[in-house]
Design an enzyme around this catalytic site. Structure first.
Site, PDB file in Angstrom:
ATOM      1  N   HIS A   1     -22.213   3.997   6.405  1.00  0.00           N
ATOM      2  CA  HIS A   1     -21.813   2.765   7.074  1.00  0.00           C
ATOM      3  C   HIS A   1     -20.413   2.315   6.677  1.00  0.00           C
ATOM      4  O   HIS A   1     -19.951   2.542   5.568  1.00  0.00           O
ATOM      5  CB  HIS A   1     -22.841   1.645   6.852  1.00  0.00           C
ATOM      6  N   ASN A   2     -19.735   1.705   7.653  1.00  0.00           N
ATOM      7  CA  ASN A   2     -18.399   1.104   7.480  1.00  0.00           C
ATOM      8  C   ASN A   2     -17.276   2.125   7.323  1.00  0.00           C
ATOM      9  O   ASN A   2     -16.135   1.741   7.042  1.00  0.00           O
ATOM     10  CB  ASN A   2     -18.355   0.147   6.285  1.00  0.00           C
TER      11      ASN A   2
END
Length: 325
Positions: free
Chosen positions: A240-241
């Protein structure tokens, strides 16, 4: 940063205003200042600020944010010294985030989440998704709520796509999962009931190729970003991110940890591992089986564990072999 309508993917639950926060935060509040009361419509990050939203942070904040119509939840006492109109100092930022976001949105890691599917030629397509008519969906796929797929894209068999925007001329190969839940939790308080809600999305640019058996986790609040013209081999995991900029090439079985930022025209060999929260410059080449543990400057060529300049790495290997290692 890509902005998106969060409720396309995560329907809003109950209305939450600033007065309601007292109940949701329970005994976590240490100090607070409140001059307004408005309905919270969204969750912001330091990269993307929305009006009438809530911002969770442990970072010292800029005075510029005082002008914005937001409520701040923080565990950094420094932020109380600024003239923010609405701010709560809490003793457990992780628990505050979980309680408030779980109250705001339905998401797929809570029992209240739902979707509605149509069976189209052996695949399940959400009624709330949009797929351009020129794109092709293979057999036994699942396309979830809010997903948007652009023109002339090919989604092969057994692919799961949710919480994602997919550009045009994208090929996603068999058995890949896009928009899955990120690995976010309190390290000291483990278990599935303590997962941090992941309410961001995945954005995949135009003309990308994603191999078989890949997983790309959605952002926690914002976006996991794959730029234009990226080539991703089989069995690659992107957490994620992550930001993977244009023209990246990533070979098989590479793992990219959360919040890594990778520049343009980067080439990554097979089985490379990236530690989280580091930045890789533009035009970087990383040799196969390297372990990348720190930032890398533009135009570097690196190898080894920890990854270092490839000329230094080669000299080290030669020296070790001469010494019988």
């Amino acid at each position: 940063m890509i902005k998106f309508k969060r409720t396309d993917y995560f329907p809003q639950k109950d209305d939450v205003d600033l007065k309601t926060l007292f109940l949701l935060l329970n005994n976590s509040i240490l100090e607070h200042k409140q001059t307004d009361n408005f309905k919270i419509n969204n969750v912001s990050s330091l990269d993307t600020i929305y009006d009438e939203s809530i911002l969770f942070t442990n970072q010292p904040l800029s005075q510029e944010l005082v002008k914005l119509n937001i409520v701040i939840i923080t565990d950094n006492k420094f932020n109380l010294e600024k003239s923010f109109k609405n701010i709560f100092l809490v003793n457990d930022l992780n628990r505050a985030y979980n309680n408030i976001v779980n109250a705001l949105f339905h998401h797929e890691d809570c029992l209240s989440y739902s979707d509605s599917f149509i069976n189209e030629d052996g695949s399940y397509i959400s009624k709330y998704s949009f797929i351009d008519k020129s794109s092709i969906i293979g057999k036994n796929c699942v396309i979830g709520r809010g997903v948007k797929i652009g023109k002339n894209s090919i989604i092969k068999n057994n692919v799961v796509i949710k919480n994602s925007i997919v550009g045009s001329n994208v090929i996603i190969c068999d058995n890949s999962s896009i928009g899955t839940t990120g690995f976010g939790f309190n390290f000291e308080n483990r278990g599935s009931i303590n997962l941090n809600p992941q309410i961001g999305i995945v954005y995949i640019g135009d003309n990308c190729h994603i191999g078989s058996g890949c997983t790309i986790d959605r952002g926690k609040i914002d976006v996991t970003y794959i730029g234009n013209n990226c080539m991703i081999d089989n069995q690659v995991h992107i957490a994620h991110n992550v930001i993977l900029s244009d023209n990246a090439c990533v070979a098989a079985q590479t793992g990219i940890s959360g919040s890594v930022k990778i520049g343009s025209n980067v080439t990554v060999g097979g089985q490379v591992g990236f530690a989280g929260h580091i930045s890789i410059g533009n035009n970087v080449v990383i040799a196969a089986k390297s372990g990348v543990t720190k930032n890398i400057n533009d135009n570097s060529v690196v190898a080894g564990f920890p990854a270092t300049d490839i000329k230094k790495w080669k000299k080290k290997i030669i020296k070790e072999r001469r010494n019988g290692y």
